[in-house]
Design a protein around this motif. Sequence first.
Motif, mmCIF file in Angstrom:
data_model
loop_
_atom_site.group_PDB
_atom_site.id
_atom_site.type_symbol
_atom_site.label_atom_id
_atom_site.label_comp_id
_atom_site.label_asym_id
_atom_site.label_seq_id
_atom_site.Cartn_x
_atom_site.Cartn_y
_atom_site.Cartn_z
ATOM 1 N N LYS A 91 0.840 -1.194 0.000
ATOM 2 C CA LYS A 91 0.000 0.000 0.000
ATOM 3 C C LYS A 91 0.875 1.243 0.000
ATOM 4 C CE LYS A 91 -4.049 -1.932 2.318
ATOM 5 N NZ LYS A 91 -4.940 -1.868 3.496
ATOM 6 N N LYS A 92 0.377 2.266 -0.670
ATOM 7 C CA LYS A 92 1.155 3.486 -0.819
ATOM 8 C C LYS A 92 0.290 4.694 -0.449
ATOM 9 C CE LYS A 92 3.964 1.506 -4.538
ATOM 10 N NZ LYS A 92 3.543 0.125 -4.181
ATOM 11 N N GLU A 93 0.823 5.577 0.381
ATOM 12 C CA GLU A 93 0.140 6.804 0.780
ATOM 13 C C GLU A 93 1.141 7.948 0.772
ATOM 14 O OE1 GLU A 93 -3.027 6.588 1.102
ATOM 15 O OE2 GLU A 93 -3.111 4.405 1.154
ATOM 16 N N TYR A 101 -18.573 5.271 10.102
ATOM 17 C CA TYR A 101 -17.680 6.409 10.016
ATOM 18 C C TYR A 101 -17.446 6.774 8.568
ATOM 19 C CZ TYR A 101 -13.927 3.092 8.886
ATOM 20 O OH TYR A 101 -13.158 2.131 8.304
ATOM 21 N N SER A 102 -16.928 7.966 8.365
ATOM 22 C CA SER A 102 -16.664 8.458 7.013
ATOM 23 C C SER A 102 -15.225 8.159 6.642
ATOM 24 C CB SER A 102 -16.901 9.968 6.945
ATOM 25 O OG SER A 102 -18.230 10.253 7.279
ATOM 26 N N ALA A 103 -15.023 7.491 5.520
ATOM 27 C CA ALA A 103 -13.662 7.185 5.074
ATOM 28 C C ALA A 103 -13.164 8.275 4.160
ATOM 29 C CB ALA A 103 -13.649 5.848 4.342
ATOM 30 N N MET A 104 -11.858 8.301 3.937
ATOM 31 C CA MET A 104 -11.274 9.279 3.029
ATOM 32 C C MET A 104 -10.444 8.576 1.980
ATOM 33 S SD MET A 104 -10.169 12.646 5.035
ATOM 34 C CE MET A 104 -8.788 11.909 5.829
ATOM 35 N N ASN A 105 -10.680 8.941 0.741
ATOM 36 C CA ASN A 105 -9.902 8.387 -0.360
ATOM 37 C C ASN A 105 -8.423 8.719 -0.168
ATOM 38 O OD1 ASN A 105 -9.174 7.324 -2.826
ATOM 39 N ND2 ASN A 105 -9.600 9.232 -3.909
ATOM 40 N N GLY A 106 -7.572 7.711 -0.357
ATOM 41 C CA GLY A 106 -6.146 7.954 -0.260
ATOM 42 C C GLY A 106 -5.556 7.689 1.098
ATOM 43 N N VAL A 112 -2.658 9.372 -3.448
ATOM 44 C CA VAL A 112 -3.150 10.722 -3.741
ATOM 45 C C VAL A 112 -3.166 11.556 -2.457
ATOM 46 C CG1 VAL A 112 -5.156 12.061 -4.487
ATOM 47 C CG2 VAL A 112 -4.517 9.965 -5.701
ATOM 48 N N ASN A 113 -2.741 12.789 -2.560
ATOM 49 C CA ASN A 113 -2.813 13.726 -1.441
ATOM 50 C C ASN A 113 -3.153 15.108 -1.972
ATOM 51 O OD1 ASN A 113 -2.672 14.738 1.153
ATOM 52 N ND2 ASN A 113 -0.477 15.116 1.050
ATOM 53 N N ILE A 114 -4.058 15.782 -1.280
ATOM 54 C CA ILE A 114 -4.495 17.135 -1.644
ATOM 55 C C ILE A 114 -4.329 18.002 -0.415
ATOM 56 C CG2 ILE A 114 -6.419 18.552 -2.453
ATOM 57 C CD1 ILE A 114 -7.515 15.840 -3.649
ATOM 58 N N PHE A 115 -3.618 19.126 -0.556
ATOM 59 C CA PHE A 115 -3.328 19.943 0.620
ATOM 60 C C PHE A 115 -3.089 21.395 0.208
ATOM 61 C CE2 PHE A 115 0.594 18.201 -1.037
ATOM 62 C CZ PHE A 115 1.493 19.250 -0.976
ATOM 63 N N GLY A 137 -0.870 15.777 -5.188
ATOM 64 C CA GLY A 137 0.232 14.844 -5.384
ATOM 65 C C GLY A 137 -0.289 13.435 -5.592
ATOM 66 N N PHE A 138 0.416 12.645 -6.420
ATOM 67 C CA PHE A 138 -0.020 11.273 -6.677
ATOM 68 C C PHE A 138 1.144 10.458 -7.235
ATOM 69 C CE2 PHE A 138 -0.473 13.491 -10.655
ATOM 70 C CZ PHE A 138 -0.130 12.564 -11.632
ATOM 71 N N PHE A 139 1.011 9.150 -7.127
ATOM 72 C CA PHE A 139 1.984 8.227 -7.706
ATOM 73 C C PHE A 139 1.401 7.620 -8.966
ATOM 74 C CE2 PHE A 139 3.759 3.816 -7.884
ATOM 75 C CZ PHE A 139 5.065 4.174 -8.213
ATOM 76 N N ASP A 140 2.156 7.715 -10.060
ATOM 77 C CA ASP A 140 1.769 7.120 -11.340
ATOM 78 C C ASP A 140 2.406 5.727 -11.404
ATOM 79 O OD1 ASP A 140 1.530 6.285 -13.986
ATOM 80 O OD2 ASP A 140 1.710 8.311 -14.786
ATOM 81 N N PRO A 141 1.604 4.664 -11.262
ATOM 82 C CA PRO A 141 2.193 3.317 -11.220
ATOM 83 C C PRO A 141 2.776 2.864 -12.552
ATOM 84 C CG PRO A 141 -0.206 3.201 -11.175
ATOM 85 C CD PRO A 141 0.144 4.647 -11.050
#
Length: 498
Positions: A36-38, A389-394, A470-473, A482-486
């Motif tokens: 897994k990647k974050e 609960y509410s989950a968050m993508n990424g 994926v990260n949004i900030f 930001g994201f990783f392109d596999p």
Amino acid sequence: MKRYIILLSLLLIYFLSSAQEKVFELEGGFLKFQSKKESYALPNQLTGDLMLLLEEGRQFHAHLLDSNYASISKITTKTIPSKYRYILGYNVDGNMYSIFFSDSWNTRFGAQTFNFETKTATNTFLDFKIKGEKYVESVVYNNKIHLITITKKSSDLNIYTFDKQFTPTKNIISLKELEYPKAGSRNNTINAYDLLLSDTGGMTRSVIDIEKIEGSNPNVIETTSKENKLYQFNNQLIFSFDYSNKKTQLSFIDLETFEALIKSYDKPSETEEGYRKSNSYIFDNKLFQIASSNQKMKFTVLDLRIEEIIKEYKVTKEDTIRFKNSPIIQEGGGILPGFSENRVREMEKTSKYLRKISSSDLGISVYKVDNEYNIVLGGTKEITTGNGYSAMNGFGGSFVVGSTIGSSTGALISFNPTFYNYSSYTTTKSTYINCLFDNNFDHIQGDIKKNGYDRLFEFEDNLNIKTKAVNIFLHKDRLHYGFFDPKKRIYELYSFKE
């Protein structure tokens, strides 16, 4: 026709390329194929530097970038033990970045420090307890974490500020002015602790319920319809309470002096009968209030600097809503207005709009684009959450950022409210209108302009890859994606222009 299509394609490519800028890319940031990647981001509020944290399995790859996104240093280390699942915030001291974690019950706390001078990382397990208190939220100000708790069965708010040795300084702030008599009781009062608790549907009310608002971004009605909200504007915290249908209560707290000021502002339902629901929102030193019933709706704009109402709008069920710039929209399960692919329909009758929003959680959201105020007025209903609960993508890795697991009290959107608001998966049914106003809050005609989140959606749609990590900030007052392109095995970071 071919020339026309080519021209449109070129215009679309130009718009997308001009709306964002690739500021950083990293080859080999992730080394394994199946893990897994974050990714996470820790902006330095004083220098504009940025720490990127890439999580891969049980490893962290930390990268320090300067204010121009040039790489300064990097560290690879093991993650902190998995029992510390919640990221609360961070401290920055020079080129040392310390991330604060807690367990899911907020009973144990730890910090992981990344020293980019020595290229080492260390774990510190804090001898810090919040006995007789409940965790409320955390904020980062001046590169220091401020951990907020409430003393049980009282109106004492506690703010712990940690230095670079992780020694906390405690400031106690009284919110006693918020207290009021409990109905039907001579001796008991409702205190700030009671106001912050959520009805979990069980025999006891034990979960803190407050929504952390990131005012620099568009906020959806699903977020702004909450009764308790926390705003941060530089060194000022504002707690807003909308439990009363008559008044909005605001508590202003200075993070430099830790002095508090509590103010009460009348809602439209205080001076006029017939409103069933009400709520408020703070933006640009203005307090926006809304009240509605199935018969009528009113929203007002109050300037907090002069404490006067500067504009108000009212509509009844027989009226046409002349200050709206969109149809009356009803959507279910969407993330932002206009972007739900299914279950979106338009209404014509004001009476139906009023009936829908007044049977829902009422909310108002405000955002500014090109010197125009975009105000969203509506209501939302939660249909189901399934797992509670509410989950968050990424955020599917080892650490949880801003969610509550089971019946435990977790970090409520402490670390990254920008990502939470953008990618919340809560299943809701919302009804709303979009409205445009000038700086005097006079209604203006025109289409709703694209905001930063709109551009993020378009950017994602045009990537045509299955992104990971994926990260949004927010950083330097800009949205970052930001994201990783596999396929290319590259981590990319983009900055979006307003």
